[in-house]
Design an enzyme around this catalytic site. Structure first.
Site, PDB file in Angstrom:
ATOM      1  N   GLU A 142       0.829  -1.216   0.000  1.00 62.65           N
ATOM      2  CA  GLU A 142       0.000   0.000   0.000  1.00 62.65           C
ATOM      3  C   GLU A 142       0.859   1.261   0.000  1.00 62.65           C
ATOM      4  OE1 GLU A 142      -0.136  -2.597   2.042  1.00 62.65           O
ATOM      5  OE2 GLU A 142      -2.146  -2.946   2.853  1.00 62.65           O
ATOM      6  N   CYS A 184      -2.414  -2.839   7.402  1.00 70.63           N
ATOM      7  CA  CYS A 184      -1.906  -2.724   8.776  1.00 70.63           C
ATOM      8  C   CYS A 184      -2.069  -1.266   9.247  1.00 70.63           C
ATOM      9  CB  CYS A 184      -0.441  -3.141   8.820  1.00 70.63           C
ATOM     10  SG  CYS A 184       0.679  -1.915   8.124  1.00 70.63           S
TER      11      CYS A 184
HETATM   12 ZN   LIG Z   1       1.001  -2.262   5.868  1.00 68.95          ZN
END
Ligand SMILES: [Zn+2]
Length: 190
Positions: free
Chosen positions: A91, A119
């Site tokens: 990401e 996350c």
């Molecule tokens: Zn991450």
């Protein structure tokens, strides 16, 4: 997935009450089915990136795609092992590349498709980059099951960022996203 060809009349009747996660096929609308097809297409690309990243030894099985005005702007995977950078999550790489491509620091016209639930670090970056929409596949638990840190689950489900963000978040139920972890297990180091 199946697509119901419901009439426009039915579409109008149920608009506004369409569930945001899993469509009820009895009430699925033409628009909803089309949107879901689109989401599946881009999420599948993110899952493919996860496999590519492991196959070429770049990183761990996570992929991310950023879509801008209905076109894929960037398609990236985890680069932690290649860059020797623990922050080089798919990401983050995708957000950096997209900003470079658009020459912008805001991605408010973009959507991010992540093979797995982001996350906390990535969710923070998604928030800061003003992405308008996040679609993800696997739940954090699928990654945690093969040894990844359970902190992943605190991103989307952590309270702070989530409540401050205007982001639309959608979890797509696609088994291919969960299968990535079992299929690549042992092919990379954690
Ligand atoms: Zn991450």
């Amino acid at each position: 997935m199946s697509c119901e060809n419901n009439s426009i009349t039915e579409t109008q009747k149920v608009s506004g009450s369409v569930p945001s996660v899993v469509p009820d096929q009895d009430h699925a609308t033409v628009e909803f089915a089309a949107a879901n097809d689109r989401d599946h297409k881009y999420l599948t690309q993110a899952v493919e990136e996860a496999y590519i990243g492991v196959e070429c030894g770049d990183g761990r099985p996570f992929g991310a795609v950023i879509v801008h005005k209905n076109e894929i702007l960037v398609s990236c995977h985890n680069m932690v092992l290649k860059y020797k950078d623990p922050t080089a999550h798919a990401e983050i790489i995708a957000i950096r590349e997209a900003c470079k491509k658009l020459n912008e620091i805001k991605l408010s016209e973009c959507e991010l498709y992540a093979s797995c639930e982001p996350c906390p670090m990535c969710f923070g970056a998604i928030h800061l980059s003003r992405l308008k929409r996040l679609v993800y596949g696997a739940k954090a638990e699928a990654a945690v099951a093969i040894g990844f840190n359970s902190i992943i689950a605190d991103g989307v489900r952590g309270i702070g960022c989530y409540h401050k963000s205007n982001l639309e978040i959608k979890k797509l139920d696609v088994s291919i996203a969960e299968q990535v972890f079992q299929n690549t297990k042992g092919k990379f180091s954690i």
